[in-house]
Design an enzyme around this catalytic site. Structure first.
Site, short mmCIF file in Angstrom:
data_model
loop_
_atom_site.label_atom_id
_atom_site.label_comp_id
_atom_site.label_asym_id
_atom_site.label_seq_id
_atom_site.Cartn_x
_atom_site.Cartn_y
_atom_site.Cartn_z
N ASP A 163 -3.36 33.14 31.80
CA ASP A 163 -3.53 32.06 32.76
C ASP A 163 -4.20 32.44 34.08
O ASP A 163 -5.19 31.84 34.48
CB ASP A 163 -2.15 31.47 33.10
CG ASP A 163 -1.37 31.05 31.87
OD1 ASP A 163 -1.83 31.32 30.75
OD2 ASP A 163 -0.29 30.47 32.04
N GLU A 390 8.88 40.11 29.19
CA GLU A 390 7.60 39.39 29.10
C GLU A 390 6.43 40.33 29.42
O GLU A 390 5.43 40.33 28.73
CB GLU A 390 7.66 38.21 30.07
CG GLU A 390 6.56 37.18 29.89
CD GLU A 390 6.74 35.99 30.83
OE1 GLU A 390 7.68 36.01 31.66
OE2 GLU A 390 5.93 35.04 30.73
C1 GLC Z 1 2.46 31.63 29.87
C2 GLC Z 1 1.45 32.63 29.30
C3 GLC Z 1 0.98 32.16 27.94
C4 GLC Z 1 2.19 31.94 27.04
C5 GLC Z 1 3.24 31.04 27.69
C6 GLC Z 1 4.54 31.00 26.93
O1 GLC Z 1 1.87 30.41 30.10
O2 GLC Z 1 0.37 32.80 30.16
O3 GLC Z 1 0.10 33.08 27.35
O4 GLC Z 1 1.78 31.41 25.84
O5 GLC Z 1 3.53 31.49 28.98
O6 GLC Z 1 5.04 32.29 26.71
#
Ligand code: GLC
Length: 420
Positions: A163, A390
């Site tokens: 993102d 994460e």
């Molecule tokens: C955030 C990350 C994305 C992921 C999501 C759920 O938005 O940037 O890559 O899919 O979280 O984990």
């Protein structure tokens, strides 16, 4: 068997809802995400093949009529998340976002099919998945290939999956933020400010979203109107590999595949336009501002995942990758640490992510086995020492973001139990 393998399985089961799995067990991501689900499905395939198949079935149940598979499906209408189903307001039977995410599902399904003896019912289900994935990939060619070059573009940073990567900084600096924009971020209530995207990035994300809503998510209009439009090398590499894997699945299930062969060849030829000789690197291209994005991002190396037929090129790129993290205790950082945009803790601007390590690992298995094994060992060690988070610091290995993170658990299972 290592205790952590059991813990990884438990994380997936604990995060599982009806037919799909949350990215984590806290409130940060209370829905089903597209590429998370694909990674999660691979994790299940090591202990419950039916859950693995169901995870993808549920994801593809959210497919739009035109073939698009949304980046988020809001099966439970949760009001604690922002932006949730009401903000997106796409009007679909399964409430969803109006954009997509890296289409890695076909590659994951292909691994699952290769590794498992499926019974008749499972095979029938996989056949249906393959048909839906075919429609999804065709949607990209039809709606995202502006120049008919076999290279597709993204219209929002969230589509990339990384993102707030510095890759998007310049493009976002050109986005005109909506006047009187008002919204309330909810992510900061459940995670640290210095590990999350900045407010100025969020202003752009939401401005784009609101703009998409005004054209009712019409794919044609989106491509032409979005203030953000990028041919991302990471996304295209995942897509090229996924097309190659889908091609094999189409053949296996005796489905029509000729168009795919043609598209793969076209992409494979034209992707070289993204190669920068001087820097010996593939870079993304900003279609809106007509510039190459010369940022040293790990995702540029996803070109290795695409399995280009050109071995000399692969070897040259691997050389570069070997220098990406020479001074770091742990690797791979999302951005090269000597770049001015690198931040140790902030989300996609520096930290190590298990899924990006996994993609690079898979890329190298058939090109440089010892390097691949080194990545595997190091990633397993990072998790053994710090748990299933994460993302992680490349300096200390310390974890950030959400705990009990599903794709970290799922890919740990593949690292530990996969046939490589
Ligand atoms: C955030 C990350 C994305 C992921 C999501 C759920 O938005 O940037 O890559 O899919 O979280 O984990």
């Amino acid at each position: 068997m290592s205790n952590l393998v059991e813990i990884a399985k438990k994380i997936l089961l604990d995060n599982r809802r009806s037919g799909y799995t949350l990215p984590t067990n806290n409130k940060l991501y209370p829905a089903q995400w597209n590429w998370d689900s694909a990674f999660i499905s691979l994790g299940y395939s090591y202990f419950n093949i039916d859950y693995a198949i169901e995870e993808l079935e549920t994801l593809l149940e959210g497919q739009w009529d035109d073939g698009m598979v949304p980046h988020i499906l809001f099966h439970d209408e949760d009001d604690t998340y922002f932006p949730n189903h009401t903000t997106w307001s796409c009007g679909k039977e399964i409430p969803s976002s109006g954009i997509t995410q890296p289409p890695i599902a076909a590659s994951i399904l292909s691994i699952i099919v290769k590794n498992n003896q499926l019974n008749e019912i499972q095979n029938r289900k996989v056949f249906n998945l393959v048909c839906k994935l075919k429609k999804y990939h065709e949607w990209f060619f039809k709606n995202r290939d502006k120049n008919q070059s076999g290279l597709i573009s993204i219209i929002h940073p969230w589509e990339s999956g990384y993102d707030n990567s510095p890759l998007w900084d310049y493009a976002l600096s050109k986005v005109t933020i909506e006047k009187n924009l008002s919204y309330e971020r909810r992510d900061l209530e459940v995670s640290n400010n210095d590990e999350r995207p900045l407010n100025k990035d969020y202003d752009c994300y939401i401005t784009l979203l609101n703009q998409f809503k005004t054209v009712n998510y019409n794919p044609n209009k989106l491509l032409n109107k979005s203030m953000f439009n990028i041919i991302d090398i990471g996304f295209n590499s995942i897509f090229l590999k996924a097309n190659k894997d889908l091609l094999e699945l189409l053949k296996l299930f005796k489905l029509d595949y000729l168009d795919f062969e043609e598209m793969i060849n076209k992409t494979e030829d034209n992707i070289f336009d993204l190669y920068n000789e001087k820097e010996n690197m593939f870079f993304s291209f900003d279609l809106k501002n007509n510039v190459q994005i010369k940022i040293p991002s790990l995702t540029n190396f996803f070109i290795l995942f695409a399995d280009l037929k050109n071995n000399d090129m692969n070897t040259k790129i691997i050389k570069n990758l070997e220098e990406f993290n020479i001074d770091e205790k742990y690797f791979f950082t999302t951005i090269k640490p000597d770049h001015h945009s690198f931040e140790e803790k902030r989300y996609w601007r520096g930290p190590i992510w298990i899924n990006t390590n996994w993609i690079i690992y898979k890329s190298l298995i058939n090109k440089n086995r010892s390097f691949a094994q080194k990545i595997k060992k190091q990633t397993i060690q990072l998790i053994n020492q710090n748990g299933f988070h994460e993302y992680y610091s490349s300096k200390t290995g310390l974890p950030f973001g959400a705990n009990n993170f599903s794709w970290s658990a799922a890919l740990y299972l593949d690292f530990m139990l996969g046939i490589n």
